[in-house]
Write a protein that holds these residues in place. Structure first.
Motif, PDB file in Angstrom:
ATOM      1  N   ALA A 184      19.758  48.320  36.897  1.00 10.54           N
ATOM      2  CA  ALA A 184      21.191  48.647  36.913  1.00 10.54           C
ATOM      3  C   ALA A 184      21.754  48.686  35.495  1.00 10.54           C
ATOM      4  CB  ALA A 184      21.957  47.606  37.736  1.00 10.54           C
ATOM      5  N   VAL A 185      22.688  49.615  35.284  1.00  8.90           N
ATOM      6  CA  VAL A 185      23.432  49.707  34.031  1.00  8.90           C
ATOM      7  C   VAL A 185      24.872  49.319  34.352  1.00  8.90           C
ATOM      8  CG1 VAL A 185      24.269  51.305  32.258  1.00  8.90           C
ATOM      9  CG2 VAL A 185      21.919  51.503  33.114  1.00  8.90           C
ATOM     10  N   TYR A 186      25.335  48.221  33.767  1.00  9.85           N
ATOM     11  CA  TYR A 186      26.717  47.809  34.057  1.00  9.85           C
ATOM     12  C   TYR A 186      27.662  48.910  33.609  1.00  9.85           C
ATOM     13  CZ  TYR A 186      25.475  42.917  35.152  1.00  9.85           C
ATOM     14  OH  TYR A 186      24.972  41.765  35.709  1.00  9.85           O
ATOM     15  N   ARG A 187      28.542  49.292  34.527  1.00 12.09           N
ATOM     16  CA  ARG A 187      29.513  50.350  34.244  1.00 12.09           C
ATOM     17  C   ARG A 187      30.681  49.788  33.433  1.00 12.09           C
ATOM     18  NH1 ARG A 187      28.295  51.753  40.062  1.00 12.09           N
ATOM     19  NH2 ARG A 187      29.892  50.211  40.604  1.00 12.09           N
ATOM     20  N   ALA A 188      31.444  50.686  32.843  1.00 12.87           N
ATOM     21  CA  ALA A 188      32.631  50.271  32.078  1.00 12.87           C
ATOM     22  C   ALA A 188      33.585  49.464  32.957  1.00 12.87           C
ATOM     23  CB  ALA A 188      33.338  51.492  31.493  1.00 12.87           C
ATOM     24  N   GLU A 189      33.729  49.861  34.218  1.00 14.70           N
ATOM     25  CA  GLU A 189      34.641  49.113  35.107  1.00 14.70           C
ATOM     26  C   GLU A 189      34.152  47.683  35.302  1.00 14.70           C
ATOM     27  OE1 GLU A 189      33.231  52.350  37.505  1.00 14.70           O
ATOM     28  OE2 GLU A 189      33.446  52.476  35.323  1.00 14.70           O
ATOM     29  N   THR A 190      32.834  47.526  35.451  1.00 17.24           N
ATOM     30  CA  THR A 190      32.270  46.181  35.613  1.00 17.24           C
ATOM     31  C   THR A 190      32.561  45.327  34.386  1.00 17.24           C
ATOM     32  OG1 THR A 190      30.497  47.098  36.971  1.00 17.24           O
ATOM     33  CG2 THR A 190      30.129  44.907  36.031  1.00 17.24           C
ATOM     34  N   LEU A 191      32.317  45.906  33.206  1.00 18.73           N
ATOM     35  CA  LEU A 191      32.521  45.143  31.969  1.00 18.73           C
ATOM     36  C   LEU A 191      34.002  44.854  31.738  1.00 18.73           C
ATOM     37  CD1 LEU A 191      29.875  47.025  29.795  1.00 18.73           C
ATOM     38  CD2 LEU A 191      29.725  44.661  30.614  1.00 18.73           C
ATOM     39  N   THR A 192      34.857  45.780  32.120  1.00 22.50           N
ATOM     40  CA  THR A 192      36.306  45.565  31.994  1.00 22.50           C
ATOM     41  C   THR A 192      36.739  44.402  32.880  1.00 22.50           C
ATOM     42  OG1 THR A 192      36.657  47.903  31.524  1.00 22.50           O
ATOM     43  CG2 THR A 192      38.577  46.647  32.295  1.00 22.50           C
ATOM     44  N   ARG A 193      36.284  44.420  34.116  1.00 27.96           N
ATOM     45  CA  ARG A 193      36.678  43.358  35.045  1.00 27.96           C
ATOM     46  C   ARG A 193      36.115  42.011  34.600  1.00 27.96           C
ATOM     47  NH1 ARG A 193      35.853  43.350  41.666  1.00 27.96           N
ATOM     48  NH2 ARG A 193      36.643  41.221  41.953  1.00 27.96           N
ATOM     49  N   LEU A 194      34.880  42.033  34.135  1.00 24.23           N
ATOM     50  CA  LEU A 194      34.252  40.811  33.613  1.00 24.23           C
ATOM     51  C   LEU A 194      35.079  40.252  32.450  1.00 24.23           C
ATOM     52  CD1 LEU A 194      31.801  38.841  33.337  1.00 24.23           C
ATOM     53  CD2 LEU A 194      30.725  40.569  31.874  1.00 24.23           C
ATOM     54  N   ALA A 195      35.440  41.117  31.520  1.00 26.34           N
ATOM     55  CA  ALA A 195      36.194  40.679  30.332  1.00 26.34           C
ATOM     56  C   ALA A 195      37.565  40.138  30.735  1.00 26.34           C
ATOM     57  CB  ALA A 195      36.343  41.850  29.358  1.00 26.34           C
ATOM     58  N   GLU A 196      38.240  40.826  31.646  1.00 21.87           N
ATOM     59  CA  GLU A 196      39.568  40.365  32.078  1.00 21.87           C
ATOM     60  C   GLU A 196      39.472  38.984  32.731  1.00 21.87           C
ATOM     61  OE1 GLU A 196      40.948  43.560  34.525  1.00 21.87           O
ATOM     62  OE2 GLU A 196      41.597  44.755  32.789  1.00 21.87           O
ATOM     63  N   PHE A 197      38.462  38.836  33.559  1.00 23.41           N
ATOM     64  CA  PHE A 197      38.270  37.556  34.235  1.00 23.41           C
ATOM     65  C   PHE A 197      37.992  36.437  33.227  1.00 23.41           C
ATOM     66  CE2 PHE A 197      35.327  34.553  36.427  1.00 23.41           C
ATOM     67  CZ  PHE A 197      36.248  34.022  37.315  1.00 23.41           C
ATOM     68  N   LEU A 198      37.122  36.724  32.257  1.00 24.95           N
ATOM     69  CA  LEU A 198      36.778  35.688  31.265  1.00 24.95           C
ATOM     70  C   LEU A 198      37.985  35.346  30.395  1.00 24.95           C
ATOM     71  CD1 LEU A 198      33.154  36.694  30.164  1.00 24.95           C
ATOM     72  CD2 LEU A 198      33.859  34.857  31.718  1.00 24.95           C
ATOM     73  N   ARG A 199      38.754  36.346  30.013  1.00 26.77           N
ATOM     74  CA  ARG A 199      39.958  36.060  29.214  1.00 26.77           C
ATOM     75  C   ARG A 199      40.924  35.174  29.995  1.00 26.77           C
ATOM     76  NH1 ARG A 199      39.128  41.359  26.849  1.00 26.77           N
ATOM     77  NH2 ARG A 199      40.133  42.334  28.651  1.00 26.77           N
ATOM     78  N   ALA A 200      41.085  35.475  31.279  1.00 29.84           N
ATOM     79  CA  ALA A 200      41.991  34.657  32.106  1.00 29.84           C
ATOM     80  C   ALA A 200      41.474  33.222  32.187  1.00 29.84           C
ATOM     81  CB  ALA A 200      42.103  35.272  33.503  1.00 29.84           C
ATOM     82  N   LYS A 201      40.174  33.069  32.346  1.00 30.48           N
ATOM     83  CA  LYS A 201      39.603  31.717  32.468  1.00 30.48           C
ATOM     84  C   LYS A 201      39.673  30.966  31.141  1.00 30.48           C
ATOM     85  CE  LYS A 201      38.899  31.509  36.747  1.00 30.48           C
ATOM     86  NZ  LYS A 201      39.492  30.436  37.588  1.00 30.48           N
ATOM     87  N   GLN A 202      39.494  31.679  30.026  1.00 32.86           N
ATOM     88  CA  GLN A 202      39.661  31.033  28.711  1.00 32.86           C
ATOM     89  C   GLN A 202      41.072  30.453  28.597  1.00 32.86           C
ATOM     90  OE1 GLN A 202      36.804  32.908  25.365  1.00 32.86           O
ATOM     91  NE2 GLN A 202      38.599  34.124  25.730  1.00 32.86           N
ATOM     92  N   ALA A 203      42.049  31.266  29.008  1.00 31.27           N
ATOM     93  CA  ALA A 203      43.445  30.814  28.930  1.00 31.27           C
ATOM     94  C   ALA A 203      43.667  29.628  29.863  1.00 31.27           C
ATOM     95  CB  ALA A 203      44.377  31.972  29.286  1.00 31.27           C
TER      96      ALA A 203
END
Lengths: 396, 396
Positions: A184-203
């Motif tokens: 599998a190649v992670y799609r841009a949408e997957t990486l976007t959602r991953l990043a948004e989730f991680l930023r929220a959890k960092q906060a």
């Protein structure tokens, strides 16, 4: 005194290695060309001629004392700069040499990245299916690896399971795209959602969560596509790379950690990698190989055979009724086995000299991996064997 | 989350590296040829032409997929065998390939050897003066390094202090002969007494005590002598080696652990090293360099310049009234400073563009190290500077 922990590890043999050894032994009996060996992810194409030419030129013209001299502990500056510039050209990043730490392949890169952004007792999350060596890699740091169950629909990220697993002890998330074993190649949408989730959890948690991105298959992407560069999506990203696959140099042990310039303490992370090395006995990849790779940093081997093989196998598996997600890259395919017990399935395949790796050690039961970094001619012969196997054993 | 322990390590800069950086900076001002730089132990002679020829031949004739392919996790069998046979020929040992584990230089060898025969909390004893990197090497395993005070008479072993330090938590003893920084070559009597003492303590404590023997300078011995092979004296010996000095290949990161076939669990130790690698991200030295070194395994660079330089320096230092033990090997000499504070002494020497390393980080106060792996012509010029320095500053 002998260390009993390492002694105890001797029992736990890798399934992949065991199957590969079986294939070699079977090859001695019937000729290795007759063993349809899909066990090992060992590149089957040569390095680019320009790499060989670069090395030959270095041996002919460079001063031996310079060519083979100690690399500075953070890597050879000109090599680090060549890598940074290549990444900037290709992915629109703004690395400088100071963000690049040359390592002994992706294993070395992960060993450093993991230690720099976790401490013993921390949790590291990865996603099934995953490369089984992540377990000893993380164990070796004293952190704990948590595996999030797979998204078996398309082998992107199972966000529901990920959100359930996330907690404040998570110091880092480890991804591998293009993915071994699923392709599998992670799609841009997957990486976007991953990043948004991680930023929220960092906060929410009030601390950094680093993304460790293991990218040795970055250049093996099919259908003219490309892997969106994870570090573009999330600042706290350490990209771990190996030239093993792109330049077919797995034995040379050369890769790097690339630190996103916007990561927390970005300017300290490479020097901290240098401190990690002192404890692990690393001390940089080969100086001559560093210099050689720097000369072909934008090139790859001819990787087209992997796509040819993938298409042949995907079509055959689909025709034979396998449930299989079409790989976007790598040289792996990860179909569902024809019975629940993937080990039993793969054992039966051995009778047809088909060497398939059961999926349990990748964190997903009931699948199997085929590493199709082999000659196309053998892939074609293997399809005939696969047809006989599923017909005679499973009546299809 | 950033690892605070590695971050804190960034403060503690190596004195050697700081002096070396000063030498480079000073070189940019006055021309490096005018900096009498004795800071770094970086070989100054080229690798043997036969190594370059072997590599050129490999690049011209070997299949790239084989030359650069994955090394088996315990090293390339033919390389391991070549190393075993060379050691057997030279030292009357009876190693097989199974006792040899190729590593990324002596640092990699020590990282594996230490982990295999200690566990976190154990004690490792070494003898002053010692290579300062032993501290992070041992720290990285979770064991504790205890330094036995030096025998400043001749830099053999201070057995009285050693016996006082020995206790049941000691799992391993780490020696380095020929020694960095003293240049001492442990004599057969020293090794015999060491072995007898360790055997007695093994019996008394009822557990193994391993001898980890760090031997990168093994081939640099003066006056036609040779280093008695420590493993011949004591069964539980792991010999850690690097080709950095003998073949002048420090940047290639190649060496090995050689396990005495009569050691406890001898047949398990190399496979255990393979397990250690999984946690540290090691995965063997460069495959092509392994193959190249195996072809010149009995050779060395022309190492004679080190003896020439040693004699010039020893004579000059003696003439100038320094207390100094004549080195038996290596490319180091370790005289007593002309004042108690070696740091102050070395700071004052900088005014004469003499770059000397104070001894404190080697575990002995009041001495300094000169790494004379430099051109003989520069050694000669440095003697004139040394004369001016001791005359003008110390009135000699």
């Amino acid at each position: 005194m002998i260390n009993e922990a390492y002694k105890a590890m001797l029992g736990g043999k890798s399934v992949i290695r065991e199957l590969s050894e079986y294939a070699t032994a079977r090859g001695a009996e019937i000729g290795y060309e007759n063993v349809l060996d899909y066990s090992l992810g060992n590149p089957s194409v040569p390095c680019p001629q320009r790499f060989t030419d670069a090395m030959t030129d270095l041996y002919a013209t460079a001063e031996p004392v310079a060519l083979h001299g100690y690399s500075p502990s953070l890597g050879i500056p000109s090599v680090r700069e060549a890598i940074a510039e290549s990444l900037n050209r290709r992915f629109g990043m703004d690395y400088t040499a100071d963000h690049i730490f040359p390592t002994t392949g992706a294993a070395g890169a992960l060993a450093h990245a993991l230690r720099v952004v976790t401490k013993p007792g921390d949790e590291v999350i990865t996603f099934a299916p995953y490369f089984p060596e992540y377990q000893p890699y993380v164990d070796g740091t004293g952190a704990h690896l948590t595996v999030v169950p797979a998204d078996t629909e398309n082998f992107q990220i199972n966000f529901e399971a990920f959100e359930a697993a996330m907690n404040p002890t998570v110091a880092a998330v480890l991804i591998n795209t293009p993915n071994n074993p699923s392709g599998a190649v992670y799609r841009a949408e997957t990486l976007t959602r991953l990043a948004e989730f991680l930023r929220a959890k960092q906060a929410e948690y009030g601390h950094d969560i680093f993304l460790i991105s293991d990218e040795p298959y970055r250049e093996i992407v099919f259908d003219g596509g490309s892997q969106p560069y994870p570090s573009r999506f999330y600042d706290n990203t350490l990209s771990c790379y190996s030239y093993s696959k792109s330049l077919s140099l797995p034995g040379e042990r050369i890769g790097y950690v690339a630190v996103n310039p916007r990561a927390t303490d970005a300017e300290l992370i490479v020097p901290m990698c240098g401190q990690v090395s002192r404890g692990t006995g690393h001390n940089c990849p080969s100086s001559s190989i560093q210099l050689g790779v720097a000369k072909v940093v934008d090139e790859t081997s001819d990787l087209s055979v992997y796509e040819t093989n993938m298409n042949l196998l995907y079509d055959a598996l689909t025709r034979l009724g396998f449930e299989v997600v079409r790989p976007g890259g790598t040289f792996y395919i990860f179909p569902k086995a024809l019975e629940d017990d993937a080990n039993a399935f793969c054992m039966k395949a051995k009778d047809y000299d088909l060497i398939l790796v059961p999926s349990d050690s990748f964190g997903v039961p009931g699948y199997f991996r085929m590493a199709y970094c082999i000659d196309t001619e053998k892939v074609e012969r293997s399809i005939a064997a696969l047809e006989r196997f599923v017909h005679e054993v499973y009546g299809r």
